[in-house]
Motif scaffolding. Structure first.
Motif, PDB file in Angstrom:
ATOM      1  N   ALA A 184       0.821  -1.211   0.000  1.00 21.68           N
ATOM      2  CA  ALA A 184       0.000   0.000   0.000  1.00 21.68           C
ATOM      3  C   ALA A 184       0.854   1.260   0.000  1.00 21.68           C
ATOM      4  O   ALA A 184       0.574   2.226  -0.721  1.00 21.68           O
ATOM      5  CB  ALA A 184      -0.934  -0.013   1.207  1.00 21.68           C
ATOM      6  N   ASN A 188       0.988   3.580  -3.162  1.00 22.54           N
ATOM      7  CA  ASN A 188       0.096   4.680  -2.797  1.00 22.54           C
ATOM      8  C   ASN A 188      -1.375   4.292  -2.950  1.00 22.54           C
ATOM      9  O   ASN A 188      -2.167   4.985  -3.584  1.00 22.54           O
ATOM     10  CB  ASN A 188       0.393   5.921  -3.650  1.00 22.54           C
ATOM     11  CG  ASN A 188      -0.283   7.171  -3.089  1.00 22.54           C
ATOM     12  OD1 ASN A 188      -0.532   7.255  -1.883  1.00 22.54           O
ATOM     13  ND2 ASN A 188      -0.590   8.116  -3.959  1.00 22.54           N
ATOM     14  N   ILE A 189      -1.726   3.153  -2.369  1.00 20.54           N
ATOM     15  CA  ILE A 189      -3.108   2.681  -2.385  1.00 20.54           C
ATOM     16  C   ILE A 189      -3.516   2.348  -0.957  1.00 20.54           C
ATOM     17  O   ILE A 189      -2.692   2.323  -0.032  1.00 20.54           O
ATOM     18  CB  ILE A 189      -3.282   1.432  -3.283  1.00 20.54           C
ATOM     19  CG1 ILE A 189      -2.321   0.328  -2.838  1.00 20.54           C
ATOM     20  CG2 ILE A 189      -3.070   1.778  -4.741  1.00 20.54           C
ATOM     21  CD1 ILE A 189      -2.439  -0.941  -3.664  1.00 20.54           C
ATOM     22  N   ASN A 190      -4.802   2.082  -0.758  1.00 15.85           N
ATOM     23  CA  ASN A 190      -5.308   1.803   0.582  1.00 15.85           C
ATOM     24  C   ASN A 190      -4.919   0.402   1.031  1.00 15.85           C
ATOM     25  O   ASN A 190      -5.025  -0.559   0.273  1.00 15.85           O
ATOM     26  CB  ASN A 190      -6.829   1.949   0.622  1.00 15.85           C
ATOM     27  CG  ASN A 190      -7.274   3.384   0.407  1.00 15.85           C
ATOM     28  OD1 ASN A 190      -6.577   4.314   0.801  1.00 15.85           O
ATOM     29  ND2 ASN A 190      -8.429   3.562  -0.213  1.00 15.85           N
TER      30      ASN A 190
END
Length: 334
Positions: A184, A188-190
């Motif tokens: 993540a 740059n993701i949840n």
């Protein structure tokens, strides 16, 4: 990104718990310690996705395996890392007293990410389709059985009932396709919230076994379970009443006090062929030329199915022939 599939030698005498524990333990140990840390630095490892899957072969018994996706930066070689991992995995298997050969493991570069992720999550997708009644059950003469194929055959068959009980005892708590913190952060993701624990001790009510069996045969269990999930325990009397209606049971349950029956059609989603075709014609302009042929219709059907699942409805798709006829030559060929 590399695709790695690992397994272990097994036969009909092998227990699912033993196989699962051996593979998971060896895989975990192979990705620990100083050697793994050095490989992570060398190949700029972003993270590892893991997707366990289990099927049953009438000839070879339980086949538990894990599909891994190794994600590396541009300076890394995920395929080389995959083979290094497999060799170390096999050493840990052997030290634990299990046998496996390197030819039974698979390492390959991922060329088509979209197709690969469909493949990676196929174990979870298959279970979801079975739970929601979106797939016809397998037959005993099939090469192998998926978990809910076994459940479908468990009624009246002691062998299948025993296999299902073994599966139900071993697999709860197994995680699949978890987006870890390292993945993540790098992408740059949840991150997946995988820490929540669900309690299963509370019983909201009971249904007679004959009623449930009819619901299973008629593929209506998804309606009952999704309503219970959405509306909660307070709506149990209504839901129980609906279950009796769907199963066409003449008997009554003492717990059911309401006199009003919920119309069955309220819990069905039946999009017309025209609706699906028009939706597909809209989607086709968002696809590349090679993907338009048939892909737009599949996406349209998936959207309608998703709407049904999200709202606790039984999905009844229109006939594909009718959809194609309305979709027309313009949609198929352009």
């Amino acid at each position: 990104m590399a695709s790695i599939t690992i397994t272990v030698g097994h036969d009909r005498a092998s227990h699912l718990q033993d196989i699962k524990q051996a593979i998971e333990t060896a895989s975990r140990k192979a990705r620990q310690g100083a050697p793994w840390e050095r490989q992570k630095l060398r190949h700029d490892v972003i993270g590892v996705l893991s997707a366990p899957e289990v099927i049953y072969s009438l000839r070879h018994g339980w086949h538990f395996h894990i599909h891994h996706a190794f994600l590396t930066g541009e300076t890394g070689n995920s395929e080389e890392l995959g083979w290094w991992f497999v060799r170390r995995y096999l050493k840990y298997l052997a030290s634990a007293g299990f046998t496996a050969n390197i030819q039974s493991q698979e390492v390959s570069m991922v060329r088509d990410p979209r197709r690969f992720f469909t493949y990676l999550r196929k174990g979870v997708t298959r279970l979801a389709q079975d739970v929601w009644g979106l797939r016809k059950p397998g037959k005993l003469r099939d090469k192998h059985l998926y978990p809910f194929d076994i459940l479908q055959k468990a009624s009246g068959c002691k062998i299948m009932k025993s296999l299902w009980k073994e599966y139900a005892d071993v697999m709860p708590g197994t995680r699949s396709c978890v987006l870890t913190r390292s993945i993540a952060v790098r992408l740059n993701i949840n991150q997946d919230d995988d820490t929540a624990e669900v309690a299963h001790e509370h019983i909201v009510g009971q249904l007679p076994a004959p009623t449930w069996k009819v619901l299973v045969n008629r593929r209506k269990t998804n309606v009952i379970l999704s309503l219970l999930e959405d509306r909660g325990a307070a709506a149990w009397q209504e839901i129980c009443s609906l279950a009796l209606t769907l199963a066409a049971e003449k008997s009554s349950i003492n717990a059911v006090q309401t006199q009003d029956k919920i119309p069955t059609k309220t819990f069905e989603h039946r999009p017309s062929a025209a609706q699906v075709a028009n939706l597909a014609l809209h989607y086709k302009w968002h696809l590349t030329r090679k993907e338009r042929n048939g892909e737009a219709i599949r996406i349209a059907l998936d959207r309608e199915r998703g709407h049904a699942v999200a709202n606790g409805l039984t999905f009844y798709p229109p006939k594909i022939r009718d959809v194609l006829e309305i979709y027309g030559n313009e949609g198929v060929c352009s």
